[in-house]
Design a protein around this motif. Structure first.
Motif, PDB file in Angstrom:
ATOM      1  N   HIS A 280      45.145  -4.294   9.468  1.00  0.00           N
ATOM      2  CA  HIS A 280      45.140  -4.290  10.937  1.00  0.00           C
ATOM      3  C   HIS A 280      45.337  -5.725  11.422  1.00  0.00           C
TER       4      HIS A 280
ATOM      5  N   ALA B 162      39.794   2.654  18.682  1.00  0.00           N
ATOM      6  CA  ALA B 162      41.106   2.020  18.529  1.00  0.00           C
ATOM      7  C   ALA B 162      41.452   1.859  17.045  1.00  0.00           C
ATOM      8  N   LEU B 163      40.440   1.486  16.256  1.00  0.00           N
ATOM      9  CA  LEU B 163      40.678   1.288  14.820  1.00  0.00           C
ATOM     10  C   LEU B 163      41.042   2.618  14.158  1.00  0.00           C
TER      11      LEU B 163
ATOM     12  N   TRP C 216      44.511   3.693  15.010  1.00  0.00           N
ATOM     13  CA  TRP C 216      45.485   2.904  14.242  1.00  0.00           C
ATOM     14  C   TRP C 216      45.561   3.410  12.790  1.00  0.00           C
TER      15      TRP C 216
END
Ligand code: 4YB
Length: 458
Positions: A379, A413-414, A417
């Protein structure tokens, strides 16, 4: 590599007295001057009672005085235990009695220690006479603490020969010449810092000792450095102008391919290493390429995979773990050290999958934290990530993530992703920012302490 028949600093002082041995900040110090200073300090320590084989703890952050004390205590023939100044007093109190430590020295401030341990004073002005001890490569020289995942650290005991065998392996691969300069970029209390010292001593090259903040400034004029992946990430995120850096040896943790690709694009040759305290640092290494492995064993080392566990045989293996005046065996009867690392041979090289001890189960599925960490580390905001198990009534355990990142990042959000990158049982159920209290000046974050800290947050 030179054949050494004398203390390395005496050997180089005889061979090349005026050549630069150390650069302290900007100040060069010759081998002759280094020898004089080491011998004076050794004589002073002898005067205070240090004998051959005395157990001496050496505590402090990297500095020139700490390096001098390291060399001087070796020349006294001491059994030298470098320690992290951030170790809690309670751990030292539990650890030092079993390691037969009689003396302690720090160029800065000593931590709280039992009154049974004699504190060595800073060098007196008056000169004492050195009682010369002959160089014997087989002598037990250092005790280096392992960063064990549970319980107290163990003290891996190395001879000079072990340290030099470690240096020799790396020097077969990397180009390190007498005019080159290796930055003392990792702590002396860790095997990676001592690895730098022994390569420097083996070649008679130049060692650079500097304040490490910021790293880009510390690297000025250095041709070589050993870095853990997070240091290199930070370096690449700082503006870097002209640099002399030719080669960087990486290790200590999984090395992302994207990291070495970025560094190589800036003209830094990266070497991916796999090393351990018990092996006096590097065991396998390769020039970075597009594959995630750590290459093949260095000169003199052998590896085997037994039920996925990495086994190593090497002349750099510690003589044993020091405990209450004796050396406890470290290898099996055939001389193999069982690392507890999970590995695989892939495309002709070793890849480290993770620590066997880190594996946990979630709803019957095995979670190897390092597998999840490898995915999340890609990330763009994440500098460092750890997955730890948290207890769960339904699943037994489930993964939580602790991250060191740039800017804000939420769990949602992680997960969005990572949606197509992780299996359901690998998806973290909680996300925490890595707290400063867990950055203890060592090169690694303790997973045991991370687990405890996460449990306290829930
Ligand atoms: C790894 C790993 C890898 C270790 N992938 N897991 O001089 C050097 O070799 C050096 C240069 C730069 C930075 C560090 C070094 C070291 O020595 C590292 C040695 C070390 O980390 N020793 S340790 O005892 O603290 O930890 C050993 C463990 O670290 C291994 O058993 C592995 O689990 C892990 N590790 N290199 C993945 N490339």
């Amino acid at each position: 590599m030179a054949q050494l028949n004398d203390w390395p600093w005496c050997h180089w002082a005889a061979q090349r007295p005026q050549a630069t041995a150390v650069i302290v900040e900007q100040q060069p110090i010759s081998w002759l001057e280094l020898q004089r200073q080491v011998e004076q300090l050794a004589a002073d320590f002898q005067h205070q009672g240090v004998l051959p084989s005395s157990g001496v703890a050496l505590c402090g952050k990297n500095s020139y005085p700490l390096l001098l004390a390291y060399l001087a205590l070796l020349q006294c023939g001491a059994r030298l235990l470098p320690i992290n100044p951030a170790l809690p007093a309670s751990m030292l109190a539990a650890l030092l009695p079993d390691l037969d430590i009689a003396f302690a020295f720090s160029p800065d401030e000593l931590p709280e220690l039992s009154s049974a341990i004699i504190r060595l004073s800073p060098p007196a002005v008056a000169e004492c006479q050195l009682q010369c001890l002959p160089w014997d490569a087989q002598r037990l020289a250092t005790l280096t603490l392992t960063s064990g995942s549970s319980g107290l650290p163990k003290a891996a005991a190395h001879s000079y020969a072990g340290h030099l065998a470690s240096a020799e392996g790396v020097l077969h691969l990397m180009d390190f010449q007498p005019q080159d300069r290796w930055l003392l970029s990792l702590p002396l209390f860790h095997v990676s810092g001592q690895g730098i010292v022994w390569r420097w001593l083996a070649v008679g090259a130049q060692l650079v000792v500097r304040d490490m903040q910021p790293l880009a400034d510390a690297l000025a004029g250095c041709t070589h450095a050993s870095l853990v992946p997070t240091q290199l990430w930070r370096l690449l995120s700082e503006p870097m102008t002209e640099h002399a850096l030719k080669e960087v040896l990486l290790g200590g943790a999984m090395i992302p391919v994207s990291l070495t690709q970025q560094a190589e694009a800036m003209g830094i040759r990266c070497w991916c290493g796999y090393g351990l305290t018990e092996l006096a640092s590097t065991v396998c290494a390769k020039r970075a390429d597009e594959r995630p492995g750590v290459g093949l064993p260095l000169y003199g080392r052998e590896i085997r995979l037994v039920d996925q566990e990495v086994w190593i045989r090497s002349p750099s293996l510690a003589l044993g773990y020091w405990h209450q005046g004796a050396l406890l065996p470290i290898a099996d009867e055939q001389g193999w050290f069982h690392t507890r690392d999970r590995g695989a041979m892939e495309q002709g090289e070793l890849r480290i999958i993770g620590r066997l001890d880190n594996l946990f189960f979630s709803g019957g599925e095995g979670v190897q934290p390092e597998d999840v960490e490898r995915v999340l580390a890609a990330h763009p905001q994440i500098l460092q990530v750890f997955i730890v198990p948290v207890d769960d009534p339904e699943f037994g355990q489930r993964p939580a993530a602790v991250i060191d990142c740039e800017g804000a990042l939420t769990l949602e959000a992680l997960l969005a992703w990572a949606d197509d990158k992780l299996a359901n049982f690998q998806r973290p159920i909680a996300l925490f920012a890595l707290p400063d209290v867990l950055k203890t000046g060592g090169i690694k974050i303790s997973r045991r302490r991370l687990r405890q800290w996460v449990a306290e947050q829930l």
